[in-house]
Design a protein around this motif. Structure first.
Motif, PDB file in Angstrom:
ATOM      1  N   GLN A 121      10.131 -40.354 -41.490  1.00 47.80           N
ATOM      2  CA  GLN A 121      11.215 -40.554 -42.450  1.00 47.80           C
ATOM      3  C   GLN A 121      12.327 -39.550 -42.196  1.00 47.80           C
ATOM      4  OE1 GLN A 121      10.086 -40.116 -46.541  1.00 47.80           O
ATOM      5  NE2 GLN A 121      12.175 -40.350 -47.321  1.00 47.80           N
ATOM      6  N   LEU A 122      13.546 -40.071 -41.987  1.00 46.92           N
ATOM      7  CA  LEU A 122      14.703 -39.197 -41.839  1.00 46.92           C
ATOM      8  C   LEU A 122      15.037 -38.586 -43.194  1.00 46.92           C
ATOM      9  CD1 LEU A 122      17.009 -41.347 -39.517  1.00 46.92           C
ATOM     10  CD2 LEU A 122      15.555 -39.413 -38.877  1.00 46.92           C
ATOM     11  N   GLN A 123      15.319 -37.280 -43.213  1.00 50.47           N
ATOM     12  CA  GLN A 123      15.540 -36.569 -44.467  1.00 50.47           C
ATOM     13  C   GLN A 123      17.005 -36.441 -44.844  1.00 50.47           C
ATOM     14  OE1 GLN A 123      12.801 -35.172 -46.651  1.00 50.47           O
ATOM     15  NE2 GLN A 123      12.300 -37.014 -45.485  1.00 50.47           N
ATOM     16  N   LYS A 124      17.878 -36.328 -43.841  1.00 50.36           N
ATOM     17  CA  LYS A 124      19.298 -36.172 -44.133  1.00 50.36           C
ATOM     18  C   LYS A 124      20.079 -36.483 -42.872  1.00 50.36           C
ATOM     19  CE  LYS A 124      19.023 -31.183 -43.224  1.00 50.36           C
ATOM     20  NZ  LYS A 124      19.225 -29.843 -43.794  1.00 50.36           N
ATOM     21  N   LEU A 183      13.257 -34.338 -40.622  1.00 48.61           N
ATOM     22  CA  LEU A 183      12.263 -35.402 -40.562  1.00 48.61           C
ATOM     23  C   LEU A 183      11.060 -35.020 -41.408  1.00 48.61           C
ATOM     24  CD1 LEU A 183      11.469 -38.080 -38.879  1.00 48.61           C
ATOM     25  CD2 LEU A 183      10.159 -36.502 -37.444  1.00 48.61           C
ATOM     26  N   ALA A 184      10.466 -36.025 -42.053  1.00 53.80           N
ATOM     27  CA  ALA A 184       9.209 -35.836 -42.777  1.00 53.80           C
ATOM     28  C   ALA A 184       8.208 -36.846 -42.256  1.00 53.80           C
ATOM     29  CB  ALA A 184       9.412 -36.008 -44.279  1.00 53.80           C
ATOM     30  N   ARG A 185       6.951 -36.422 -42.188  1.00 52.85           N
ATOM     31  CA  ARG A 185       5.890 -37.326 -41.740  1.00 52.85           C
ATOM     32  C   ARG A 185       4.844 -37.462 -42.835  1.00 52.85           C
ATOM     33  NH1 ARG A 185       4.070 -35.633 -35.710  1.00 52.85           N
ATOM     34  NH2 ARG A 185       4.575 -33.524 -36.414  1.00 52.85           N
ATOM     35  N   THR A 186       4.602 -38.701 -43.234  1.00 54.30           N
ATOM     36  CA  THR A 186       3.552 -39.008 -44.202  1.00 54.30           C
ATOM     37  C   THR A 186       2.586 -39.962 -43.526  1.00 54.30           C
ATOM     38  OG1 THR A 186       5.136 -38.809 -46.027  1.00 54.30           O
ATOM     39  CG2 THR A 186       3.036 -39.898 -46.497  1.00 54.30           C
ATOM     40  N   GLY A 198      14.016 -29.586 -41.200  1.00 56.73           N
ATOM     41  CA  GLY A 198      14.267 -30.381 -42.394  1.00 56.73           C
ATOM     42  C   GLY A 198      14.943 -31.706 -42.122  1.00 56.73           C
ATOM     43  N   GLU A 258      10.851 -31.538 -38.043  1.00 57.91           N
ATOM     44  CA  GLU A 258      10.258 -31.232 -39.347  1.00 57.91           C
ATOM     45  C   GLU A 258      10.645 -29.834 -39.805  1.00 57.91           C
ATOM     46  OE1 GLU A 258       6.262 -33.158 -40.635  1.00 57.91           O
ATOM     47  OE2 GLU A 258       5.992 -32.507 -38.553  1.00 57.91           O
ATOM     48  N   HIS A 316      12.934 -45.170 -42.808  1.00 55.47           N
ATOM     49  CA  HIS A 316      11.489 -45.049 -42.618  1.00 55.47           C
ATOM     50  C   HIS A 316      11.062 -45.899 -41.422  1.00 55.47           C
ATOM     51  CE1 HIS A 316      12.039 -43.883 -46.813  1.00 55.47           C
ATOM     52  NE2 HIS A 316      10.837 -43.333 -46.812  1.00 55.47           N
TER      53      HIS A 316
END
Length: 233
Positions: free
Chosen positions: A206-209, A198-201, A196, A193, A164
């Motif tokens: 945030q790296l996803q995998k 990266l995710a953004r909150t 799949g 994104e 993160h």
């Protein structure tokens, strides 16, 4: 003329990073200052009088050549600027504010004297400089990577925690730190994104995998600072 407002401190605030770094006799000699965007903290060729510790905002160190060309040496959002001039007769560059903020300035003569006579402080100072060298090496390593995606992943893995990373600046400022245009960075984040990766909150990345070895983007175009479009077969 851009005005810089200064205020003498009776003591450094306990929450300040400098409170633990500097010896107690130096605390009362420090001055707090507010600066506007575009303000010069010091100018190339001036005699060093103050050492500046940036607490908020952003300051860039620039060196000007004989033909008027300008080279960016460092961007600082938190920490000292101008350490290289501590033992020099002149500042070797300009320190210009990119964003308004606050800084604490420490008198150079008193700082030099403390380093000469306080061995514990000298060791803390060396430790701080060593940390800055490690940070600069990581940034140089990051900028040597050919793809924007690689630079983003490197940033998250080295300056974030557990995959993160929450930048303390807008994406446009983050793009400058990565030496790309903000349009190119927006496109890269969107592609990551969609893939799949990266995710953004909010502003948190945030790296996803684990990232695959194949690219989701082309290398950075060194001229335009963006990823070139793939050629049609």
């Amino acid at each position: 003329m851009i005005i810089v407002i200064t205020m003498t401190l009776s003591a450094l605030p306990p929450e300040s990073t400098l409170h633990a770094l500097l010896p107690t006799p130096l605390h009362g000699q420090c001055e707090s200052m507010r600066f506007a965007a575009g303000a010069l903290l010091f100018a190339q060729g001036q005699i060093p009088v103050w050492m500046f510790f940036v607490e908020t905002g952003e300051v860039v160190l620039e060196r000007h050549g004989r033909q008027g060309e300008s080279a960016c040496l460092q961007r600082c959002q938190h920490g000292f600027v101008g350490e290289a001039s501590l033992t020099s007769p002149r500042y070797h560059c300009d320190a210009r504010a990119l964003r308004p903020g606050n800084a604490i300035r420490v008198p150079v003569p008193a700082l030099r004297q403390a380093l000469q006579h306080d061995s514990d402080f000298a060791l803390r100072w060396i430790g701080m400089l060593s940390g800055e060298v490690r940070t600069l090496r990581l940034r140089n390593e990051r900028l040597s990577l050919p793809r924007i995606q690689d630079r983003v992943v490197h940033l998250i893995e080295t300056e974030g925690h557990d995959g993160h990373y929450t930048p303390d600046c807008p994406v446009s400022q983050l793009a400058r730190q990565l030496a790309v245009t903000h349009e190119a960075l927006y496109r890269c984040l969107a592609r990551m994104e969609q893939a799949g990766l990266l995710a953004r909150t909010g502003s948190t990345l945030q790296l996803q995998k684990n990232l695959p070895p194949t690219a989701v983007e082309a290398p950075v175009d060194k001229q335009a600072g963006i990823a070139p479009k793939p050629r049609q077969a």
